[in-house]
Each structure stands twice: as C-alpha cells, then as structure tokens.
Design an enzyme around this catalytic site. Structure first.
Site, mmCIF file in Angstrom:
data_model
loop_
_atom_site.group_PDB
_atom_site.id
_atom_site.type_symbol
_atom_site.label_atom_id
_atom_site.label_comp_id
_atom_site.label_asym_id
_atom_site.label_seq_id
_atom_site.Cartn_x
_atom_site.Cartn_y
_atom_site.Cartn_z
ATOM 1 N N GLU A 2 0.639 -1.067 -0.070
ATOM 2 C CA GLU A 2 -0.156 0.021 0.020
ATOM 3 C C GLU A 2 0.721 1.252 0.106
ATOM 4 O O GLU A 2 2.075 1.306 0.333
ATOM 5 C CB GLU A 2 -0.987 -0.068 1.187
ATOM 6 C CG GLU A 2 -1.860 -1.170 1.008
ATOM 7 C CD GLU A 2 -2.894 -1.020 2.249
ATOM 8 O OE1 GLU A 2 -3.358 -0.167 2.558
ATOM 9 O OE2 GLU A 2 -3.466 -2.310 2.507
ATOM 10 N N CYS A 11 -3.549 -2.791 -2.593
ATOM 11 C CA CYS A 11 -4.037 -3.305 -1.224
ATOM 12 C C CYS A 11 -3.629 -4.602 -1.075
ATOM 13 O O CYS A 11 -3.370 -5.386 -2.121
ATOM 14 C CB CYS A 11 -5.418 -3.070 -0.957
ATOM 15 S SG CYS A 11 -6.153 -1.412 -1.403
ATOM 16 N N GLU A 13 -5.371 -7.043 0.228
ATOM 17 C CA GLU A 13 -6.631 -7.912 -0.067
ATOM 18 C C GLU A 13 -6.006 -8.430 -1.546
ATOM 19 O O GLU A 13 -6.048 -9.785 -1.953
ATOM 20 C CB GLU A 13 -7.840 -7.490 -0.238
ATOM 21 C CG GLU A 13 -8.239 -7.098 1.011
ATOM 22 C CD GLU A 13 -7.997 -5.461 1.462
ATOM 23 O OE1 GLU A 13 -6.917 -5.189 1.214
ATOM 24 O OE2 GLU A 13 -9.052 -5.040 1.941
ATOM 25 N N CYS A 49 -11.746 -1.869 -0.273
ATOM 26 C CA CYS A 49 -11.893 -0.660 -1.010
ATOM 27 C C CYS A 49 -12.607 -1.355 -2.460
ATOM 28 O O CYS A 49 -12.997 -2.627 -2.602
ATOM 29 C CB CYS A 49 -10.610 0.030 -1.354
ATOM 30 S SG CYS A 49 -9.759 -0.846 -2.786
ATOM 31 N N CYS A 52 -10.787 -3.683 -4.589
ATOM 32 C CA CYS A 52 -10.575 -5.000 -4.113
ATOM 33 C C CYS A 52 -11.994 -5.712 -4.020
ATOM 34 O O CYS A 52 -11.852 -7.043 -4.332
ATOM 35 C CB CYS A 52 -10.087 -4.962 -2.748
ATOM 36 S SG CYS A 52 -8.260 -4.376 -2.543
#
Length: 99
Positions: A2, A11, A13, A49, A52
């Site tokens: 990030e 991210c 994820e 987000c 993601c």
C-alpha cells in the site's frame, strides 16, 4: 504494497488474491480475513475498497464458489458470506443480459 499516493500501491487483499491465484491457479479461495492497524493498534473496523471488492467478486465468478470475507475489527469480526454481498449492483458477466 500500500502507498499513500493512491493508486501507486496495491491493497493487501489484492496482493493476497493475486499471489494465491499464481501459486494455486486451480484452487478457489475459500475465505479471506482482513485486518488493519494504524500507529501500531488494530483499527476498530475495516472493509475492502471498491477495487478489491471487484477483484474478490471476479475470483468468486471465476471459480463459481462463494468466498467468505472476514472483516476483523477490535470489537467484532463481521463475516460476509460472499464477496458478491460486499458489492451490490456490481458489473460482470453474470449481470450482463442480451436484450
């Protein structure tokens, strides 16, 4: 991965899903747990987000299996039974219709 200069980073994820997809391309992800910390302390609540959420949804669609998403906060863990439930009115092959 990030970075404060969004969208320069990725991210966690997406990094986790992309890694799993690379190492185990024929195995669907069953669950993904998400937690975050700020200044050394876990945050009260967290959710992925939009980018993601779309990647999670497309992983579900690719394998035809729901993926549980665990949103781990300081007071509770919220369990979403599928990535699709985190992205209502999403776009994707399932939602395209021929008129």
């Amino acid at each position: 991965q990030e970075n404060a200069a969004y969208p320069s980073g990725l991210c966690a994820e997406r990094v986790a899903l992309f890694h799993a997809g690379h190492k185990y391309p024929d195995i669907a992800v069953v669950a993904l747990a998400i937690a975050a910390a700020t200044n050394g302390s876990q945050v009260e609540s967290i959710s992925p987000c939009g980018a993601c959420r779309q990647v999670l949804l497309e992983a579900e669609q690719r394998y035809g299996k729901s993926m549980k998403v665990l949103l781990c906060g300081t007071k509770e863990v919220v369990v979403a039974e599928s990535a699709e439930s985190l992205l209502p009115l999403c776009f994707g092959a399932k939602y395209l219709k021929d008129d």
